[in-house]
Design an enzyme around this catalytic site. Sequence first.
Site, PDB file in Angstrom:
ATOM      1  N   THR A 129       0.839  -1.199   0.000  1.00 17.98           N
ATOM      2  CA  THR A 129       0.000   0.000   0.000  1.00 17.98           C
ATOM      3  C   THR A 129       0.877   1.253   0.000  1.00 17.98           C
ATOM      4  O   THR A 129       1.977   1.258   0.555  1.00 17.98           O
ATOM      5  CB  THR A 129      -0.946   0.026   1.214  1.00 17.98           C
ATOM      6  OG1 THR A 129      -0.186   0.109   2.429  1.00 17.98           O
ATOM      7  CG2 THR A 129      -1.821  -1.219   1.247  1.00 17.98           C
ATOM      8  N   GLY A 130       0.393   2.298  -0.657  1.00 14.94           N
ATOM      9  CA  GLY A 130       1.135   3.549  -0.712  1.00 14.94           C
ATOM     10  C   GLY A 130       2.490   3.369  -1.368  1.00 14.94           C
ATOM     11  O   GLY A 130       3.510   3.761  -0.794  1.00 14.94           O
ATOM     12  N   SER A 131       2.505   2.810  -2.575  1.00 14.77           N
ATOM     13  CA  SER A 131       3.782   2.357  -3.148  1.00 14.77           C
ATOM     14  C   SER A 131       4.150   3.018  -4.471  1.00 14.77           C
ATOM     15  O   SER A 131       4.927   2.468  -5.241  1.00 14.77           O
ATOM     16  CB  SER A 131       3.752   0.835  -3.323  1.00 14.77           C
ATOM     17  OG  SER A 131       2.542   0.402  -3.911  1.00 14.77           O
ATOM     18  N   THR A 132       3.631   4.193  -4.732  1.00 13.50           N
ATOM     19  CA  THR A 132       4.005   4.864  -5.978  1.00 13.50           C
ATOM     20  C   THR A 132       5.327   5.615  -5.859  1.00 13.50           C
ATOM     21  O   THR A 132       5.888   6.029  -6.873  1.00 13.50           O
ATOM     22  CB  THR A 132       2.910   5.853  -6.432  1.00 13.50           C
ATOM     23  OG1 THR A 132       2.680   6.814  -5.392  1.00 13.50           O
ATOM     24  CG2 THR A 132       1.605   5.123  -6.750  1.00 13.50           C
TER      25      THR A 132
ATOM     26  N   GLY B  58       8.889   6.595  -2.855  1.00 15.58           N
ATOM     27  CA  GLY B  58       9.509   6.465  -1.539  1.00 15.58           C
ATOM     28  C   GLY B  58       9.766   5.031  -1.101  1.00 15.58           C
ATOM     29  O   GLY B  58      10.094   4.157  -1.904  1.00 15.58           O
TER      30      GLY B  58
ATOM     31  N   SER C 211       7.918   2.962  12.589  1.00 15.39           N
ATOM     32  CA  SER C 211       8.971   3.977  12.572  1.00 15.39           C
ATOM     33  C   SER C 211       9.672   3.985  13.914  1.00 15.39           C
ATOM     34  O   SER C 211       9.075   3.612  14.940  1.00 15.39           O
ATOM     35  CB  SER C 211       8.371   5.364  12.317  1.00 15.39           C
ATOM     36  OG  SER C 211       9.319   6.394  12.547  1.00 15.39           O
TER      37      SER C 211
ATOM     38  N   TYR D 220       2.065  11.749  14.934  1.00 15.34           N
ATOM     39  CA  TYR D 220       2.694  10.760  14.067  1.00 15.34           C
ATOM     40  C   TYR D 220       3.300   9.632  14.905  1.00 15.34           C
ATOM     41  O   TYR D 220       3.101   8.451  14.617  1.00 15.34           O
ATOM     42  CB  TYR D 220       3.765  11.421  13.214  1.00 15.34           C
ATOM     43  CG  TYR D 220       4.578  10.458  12.370  1.00 15.34           C
ATOM     44  CD1 TYR D 220       4.045   9.890  11.220  1.00 15.34           C
ATOM     45  CD2 TYR D 220       5.887  10.107  12.728  1.00 15.34           C
ATOM     46  CE1 TYR D 220       4.783   8.999  10.448  1.00 15.34           C
ATOM     47  CE2 TYR D 220       6.631   9.217  11.962  1.00 15.34           C
ATOM     48  CZ  TYR D 220       6.071   8.671  10.817  1.00 15.34           C
ATOM     49  OH  TYR D 220       6.802   7.798  10.061  1.00 15.34           O
TER      50      TYR D 220
END
Length: 262
Positions: A13-16, A18, A141, A154
């Site tokens: 997911t969120g892999s376009t 970075g 993180s 965050y």
Amino acid sequence: MNIVLSGKTAIVTGSTRGIGYAIALGLARAGASVVITGRKQEDVEQSLVKLRAAVPGAQVRGVAADLGNAAGFEVLKAAEPHADILVNNVGVFNLQPFAEIPDEEWTRMFEVNVMSGVRASRIYLPGMQQNNWGRIVFISSESGLNIPADMIHYGFSKTGNLAVSRGLAKSLAGTGITVNAVLPGPTLSEGVQQLVAPGGDLATAERIANEFVKAHRSSSILQRVATPEEVANMVVYVCSPQASATTGAALRVDGGVVDTIA
């Protein structure tokens, strides 16, 4: 070590861009059939072109969906009903003083950074259980352990990733499914590059980011930012058959920023 993931379907997911893109690239190189996701169709298509050029013959496809809400997961599930490997990477961050963080920003951070992984895991876990094999990875993180004073919301969300991944791993005891969290430290992703050097080149962003690490993450043993590829290497390993005895873990790729032995 030769990691082979042929025959496995991996959703990142969120892999376009970075870290997410680096993970998708690493999994594709290992032979997995990789699904890239992003909010915008244009971004997904551009990333697919880039990935196919980097790994000729790779089996890659993409889904455009906003995974910051439940509706986006209905889109993803309809397009990709099965995954052997799930990397819960999608996330947002921003620097903001505590007194200036409104309720809606706390909610957004929770929805995108925590609930996205919950929702994705809930969708794809039954198929993994049916096959008695699967890999689920949450991208947390070092901020989930060292809560940063300038983005407490965050840090809170990344601690949430650790809680969900550990609990989910325990709930799958004795199965062939592993669940782990990977904890990057300061990493020079596109988002960080734009934050530290808007409009600047990569070399400038790297210099500024390294100065930030030395000044504000002084416990770093690496004394520089990591690359997305360095984080991806850990993720690809924990997705592999070779990592079958690694589960319920919080695996740090933080350059030694977290100043503890365990």
